[in-house]
Design a protein around this motif. Sequence first.
Motif, short mmCIF file in Angstrom:
data_model
loop_
_atom_site.label_atom_id
_atom_site.label_comp_id
_atom_site.label_asym_id
_atom_site.label_seq_id
_atom_site.Cartn_x
_atom_site.Cartn_y
_atom_site.Cartn_z
N THR A 1 1.20 1.53 9.87
CA THR A 1 2.46 1.19 9.41
C THR A 1 2.24 -0.32 8.71
OG1 THR A 1 4.65 0.93 9.99
CG2 THR A 1 3.14 0.29 11.52
N SER A 2 3.38 -0.86 8.34
CA SER A 2 3.19 -2.24 7.90
C SER A 2 3.04 -3.01 8.89
CB SER A 2 4.69 -2.54 7.22
OG SER A 2 4.97 -1.92 6.26
N VAL B 1 -7.32 2.29 2.80
CA VAL B 1 -6.89 0.98 2.31
C VAL B 1 -8.08 0.21 2.20
CG1 VAL B 1 -5.33 -0.93 2.65
CG2 VAL B 1 -4.59 1.19 3.38
N ALA C 1 2.99 6.01 5.94
CA ALA C 1 1.79 5.62 7.03
C ALA C 1 0.73 6.65 7.33
CB ALA C 1 2.63 5.55 8.35
N VAL D 1 0.90 -1.28 0.08
CA VAL D 1 0.09 0.10 -0.09
C VAL D 1 0.93 1.18 -0.10
CG1 VAL D 1 -1.83 1.28 1.16
CG2 VAL D 1 -1.60 -1.19 1.10
N ARG E 1 -7.51 2.73 7.85
CA ARG E 1 -6.29 3.66 7.63
C ARG E 1 -5.36 2.55 8.45
NH1 ARG E 1 -6.90 9.17 10.22
NH2 ARG E 1 -5.00 9.51 9.11
N LEU E 2 -4.21 2.32 7.89
CA LEU E 2 -3.10 1.58 8.57
C LEU E 2 -2.00 2.48 8.85
CD1 LEU E 2 -3.01 -1.36 5.62
CD2 LEU E 2 -3.85 -1.37 8.29
N VAL F 1 3.23 -0.88 4.19
CA VAL F 1 2.76 0.43 4.05
C VAL F 1 3.91 1.26 3.85
CG1 VAL F 1 1.33 2.44 5.06
CG2 VAL F 1 0.72 -0.07 5.27
N THR F 2 3.98 2.15 2.65
CA THR F 2 5.13 2.88 2.41
C THR F 2 5.07 4.48 3.07
OG1 THR F 2 4.08 3.49 0.36
CG2 THR F 2 5.71 1.80 0.34
N ASN G 1 -0.24 4.44 0.35
CA ASN G 1 -0.71 5.39 1.42
C ASN G 1 -1.71 4.63 2.05
OD1 ASN G 1 -2.12 7.42 2.54
ND2 ASN G 1 -2.24 8.92 0.73
N GLY G 2 -1.35 4.86 3.59
CA GLY G 2 -2.26 4.20 4.36
C GLY G 2 -3.42 4.71 5.00
#
Length: 153
Positions: free
Chosen positions: A121-122, A68, A148, A62, A118-119, A145-146, A64-65
């Motif tokens: 982070t990875s 998603v 966060a 992803v 929303r995420l 996630v690139t 943009n977190g």
Amino acid sequence: MSSPSSLRLSIERRALGAGLLAVALLRPARAERPGLREAVLGFTGGKEPSEGGITLDIPPLVENGNTVPVTIAVESPMTEEDHVRRIALFNERNPQPHVITAQIGPRAGRARLSTRMRLATSQRLVAVAELSDGSYRSASAEVIVTLAACVEG
């Protein structure tokens, strides 16, 4: 792990005229948030969900977190005797481990949930479904996630 009732002692020093005043303050310690496993077991009432029979569809990478797409589908005939009662989604590293719970029943026709989230982070996500016979099924997915989202102070 600290309990919510534990206290943290901090000492602040303040200049007071020509002298120094030391003040001891008691503050509640920050409560530890439940982990992913604890959140899942809270949903299942302590029962271990079995793998399979459920699909968690989320992009593995992803950019943009902030938004998603995620879809959860459960294999079920969705009849009065055999149906899905609830579908829940949990995450490993967002500020809150429990994302959503949807209650459904046999009249829904199919056991499927689509939303956006929303995420921070990875991390790993886990979807869990409660069936009408009292059993639980689960599926998990790793997401990278690139950029966060959900970052706290």
